[in-house]
Motif scaffolding. Structure first.
Motif, short mmCIF file in Angstrom:
data_model
loop_
_atom_site.label_atom_id
_atom_site.label_comp_id
_atom_site.label_asym_id
_atom_site.label_seq_id
_atom_site.Cartn_x
_atom_site.Cartn_y
_atom_site.Cartn_z
N GLU A 1 4.21 20.57 23.53
CA GLU A 1 5.24 19.76 22.87
C GLU A 1 5.99 18.94 23.90
OE1 GLU A 1 7.80 21.57 19.98
OE2 GLU A 1 9.19 19.88 20.04
N LYS B 1 9.32 15.32 21.10
CA LYS B 1 9.18 15.41 19.64
C LYS B 1 7.75 15.41 19.13
CE LYS B 1 13.57 13.07 18.90
NZ LYS B 1 14.29 12.13 18.08
N ARG C 1 7.89 22.76 15.12
CA ARG C 1 6.83 23.75 15.34
C ARG C 1 7.23 24.89 16.28
NH1 ARG C 1 1.02 23.17 15.23
NH2 ARG C 1 0.08 24.79 16.49
N HIS C 2 7.93 24.56 17.35
CA HIS C 2 8.24 25.58 18.35
C HIS C 2 9.72 25.93 18.36
CE1 HIS C 2 4.51 23.66 20.17
NE2 HIS C 2 4.14 24.83 19.73
N GLY D 1 9.76 18.47 17.73
CA GLY D 1 11.08 17.98 17.36
C GLY D 1 12.03 19.05 16.85
N LYS E 1 13.48 30.34 24.64
CA LYS E 1 12.78 29.24 25.27
C LYS E 1 12.36 28.20 24.24
CE LYS E 1 12.61 31.13 29.40
NZ LYS E 1 13.48 32.25 29.08
N THR F 1 12.17 25.16 21.52
CA THR F 1 12.61 23.77 21.59
C THR F 1 14.00 23.65 20.96
OG1 THR F 1 10.32 23.15 21.28
CG2 THR F 1 11.94 21.42 21.00
N LYS G 1 6.64 32.77 13.82
CA LYS G 1 6.12 31.85 14.83
C LYS G 1 7.17 31.45 15.87
CE LYS G 1 3.33 27.76 15.47
NZ LYS G 1 2.41 28.40 16.40
N PRO H 1 9.37 31.25 18.98
CA PRO H 1 9.16 31.79 20.33
C PRO H 1 10.05 33.02 20.58
CG PRO H 1 9.35 29.41 20.39
CD PRO H 1 9.70 29.82 19.00
N LYS I 1 7.38 37.65 18.16
CA LYS I 1 6.61 37.37 16.94
C LYS I 1 7.30 37.89 15.69
CE LYS I 1 2.20 36.82 19.15
NZ LYS I 1 0.95 37.41 19.54
#
Lengths: 164, 411
Positions: A96, A99, B102-103, B129, B228, B230, B303, B305, B333
């Motif tokens: 990543e 974005k 996603r993260h 994002g 950690k 995003t 999902k 982190p 997890k």
């Protein structure tokens, strides 16, 4: 030594990654030299800008300098689970940056044996040292691996000229 | 990772690229083979603006107001359609929802208890994002294109151009790819997903969102966390309709959709501007499976982190001696992998040990309400008057339990 040189001059040797030697005619000289020079640990690039260093049956995968420049600052690295079997072009994970979540496209078939644990704390290592400390994962390579679809560093340099 | 642009063309002899003197804007004409290579002799000329091949285009508008349905169709199109021959502009709105990247860690980015009490959907995108709040006052736009044609700036420019051509408002794009109203207020946030050959770039466009609820939903109650994941960048937001009351979902979709088609010389017809049920299995076989996967707890929460929390609770007294309780927990997890409690009162040392033993035996559960409730019930049973524990410990144990539960109040 001389004898072996003479034989090779007639039948340029192409050594497969599983250690077997076979004779191959019409192999261009430059390619032959770069192969023999790096037989112990050779580095290859995919068209998707991943690199793989092949040392016997072990492979280490990362992304190229060009790829990290294109991505920009990487803020999170999602790596495969140890034990995952990956084929060529399988999605191995995700990087990543600004974005965007970009797939890591696996360059050679094999089984993941180790992932770079440092990247969870320092994802930007992929930016600062993409070819060294920013490696992504290691694999046990599938036997009889062929590098036909991969490029050596000289060929990759040439390929990059067509990329922008 | 980067299926590089124009790979098909790159192996062609240089002399097949010619300047086209008759084209305006220095467009280049490339003589290329058909993309399939099957008919090597069947050459055709394609006009390329900014050295890009212009694929056919279609506008799709979702008729569902459920975030998971629209995200599923977006994912389906990304996985199954050849985006190099046809580009999609997929637009939708959905009932109130919180959507994280996603993260990200949704517990850390949003007020999950509030969202749950209001019945909001909590979703996770496949793209990167930050976390956003959506409701019917928000237009979602997704540009699905080949990886070669991925260009966020181009998509944002198109939207800004379409909107400012129609309405007299001041929209600019900043270096984070946010669209700003009056150069100050964010009205759009961007995210993208890039595969080997395909890509999508999607973003929000706030026209009449409940800004008060947005603010409340995006304020997490989680304290003392280290992660950690995003991070989101909070911004001052505004609605387009405050500036121009005519701006609605329908006026935006038609204006932007028509502009998207007009760029390649197409007009909006029932074939190029379609309203579709995103979960239509006949047209999109397998899309319901994607929608189901997006709704699983594993995707939405587990999902996240790994993260840990450290909290300190003061103001307790035991035998007139003040003491504090420190709670440390780690989550991997979606499961509580470790839970430690430290009570700094020598008189309570034995209780401290008993509780830590209990925590070691009973942690490891997934961070779901029912599992926390089970943990609480077992704790109360274990440290009750009827058990063999020293009676004076019971009330202290309950206080400590409260500290543990407070550390989990983000759930």
């Amino acid at each position: 030594m001389a004898a072996s040189f003479a034989r090779r001059a007639v039948f340029p040797t192409y050594r497969c990654l599983n250690g077997l030697t076979r004779y191959r005619q019409n192999v261009c000289h430059a390619r032959y030299l770069s192969l023999s020079k790096n037989l112990q640990a050779s580095q290859w690039f995919s068209k998707d800008h991943e690199w793989v260093t092949i040392d016997g049956q072990k492979g280490t995968v990362g992304i190229s300098m060009y790829a990290q420049e294109k991505l920009g600052e990487i803020v999170y690295v999602e790596l495969p689970e140890i034990g995952t079997k990956l084929d060529t072009e399988d999605v191995a994970g995700c990087l990543e940056s600004v974005k965007a979540a970009s797939d890591i496209v696996n360059p050679v078939p094999g089984t993941v044996t180790e992932v770079n644990g440092k990247l969870s704390d320092q994802p930007a290592l992929v930016n600062s040292e993409p070819m060294k400390g920013g490696w992504l994962y290691k694999m046990d390579l599938k036997a009889g691996l062929k590098t036909d679809d991969l490029m050596d560093s000289a060929a990759y340099e040439e390929y990059l000229k067509s990329c922008d | 990772m980067f299926p590089v642009g124009l790979r098909i063309f790159s192996s062609f002899p240089r002399n097949s690229f010619k300047e086209c003197v008759s084209c305006r804007n220095n467009n280049i004409v490339r003589t290329v083979l058909t993309s399939t290579f099957r008919h090597r002799t069947n050459q055709r000329q394609i006009h390329l603006s900014k050295s890009r091949f212009k694929a056919a285009r279609i506008v799709v508008i979702s008729t569902s107001d459920v975030i998971f349905d629209s995200l599923a169709l977006e994912e389906w199109l990304y996985e199954h359609r050849d985006l190099s021959s046809k580009e999609y502009l997929f637009m939708w709105k959905n009932k109130p929802a919180i959507v994280s990247g996603r993260h990200q860690n949704p517990w850390l980015e949003a007020n999950i208890p509030l969202a749950a009490s209001l019945g909001l959907d909590i979703a996770r995108r496949s793209s990167g994002g930050g976390t956003v709040y959506h409701d019917e006052g928000n237009l979602n736009l997704s540009f699905l294109k080949s990886r070669d044609n991925y260009n966020r700036r181009e998509n944002l420019d198109l939207v800004v151009e379409a909107v400012t051509n129609k309405w007299d408002i001041d929209l600019t794009i900043n270096d984070r790819d946010d669209i700003l109203l009056n150069k100050l207020y964010k009205v759009s946030g961007t995210a993208a997903k890039l595969g080997r050959l395909q890509s999508y770039h999607h973003f929000t466009l706030l026209h009449s969102v409940d800004l008060d609820l947005l603010q409340r939903c995006l304020t997490s109650p989680m304290q003392g966390a280290s992660s950690k994941a995003t991070k989101s960048f909070p911004a001052t937001v505004m609605n387009l309709s405050e500036q121009e009351p005519d701006i609605t979902f329908d006026s935006l979709t038609s204006t932007i959709g028509e502009h998207f088609l007009a760029e390649v010389g197409l007009e909006a017809t029932p074939d190029t501007f379609r309203y579709l049920n995103p979960l239509c299995e006949t047209e999109f076989p397998g899309v319901t499976d994607i929608a189901r996967r997006l709704q699983t707890w594993e995707w939405r929460f587990a999902k996240s982190p790994d993260f840990s929390i450290e909290r300190n609770f003061t103001g307790h007294t035991y035998k007139s001696l003040p003491y504090s309780v420190q709670v440390k927990l780690a989550v991997r997890k979606g499961a509580l992998t470790s839970l430690e409690v430290r009570v700094d009162n020598p008189e309570l040392e034995q209780l401290d040990q008993l509780i830590n033993q209990f925590c070691r035996d009973h942690s490891g559960f997934l961070l779901m309400h029912e599992n926390v409730k089970t943990f609480e019930d077992k704790f109360l049973y274990c440290f009750s008057e009827s058990s063999n524990k020293q009676i004076e410990y019971v009330s202290e144990a309950r206080r400590i339990l409260k500290c543990i539960l407070s550390s989990l109040d983000f759930l």
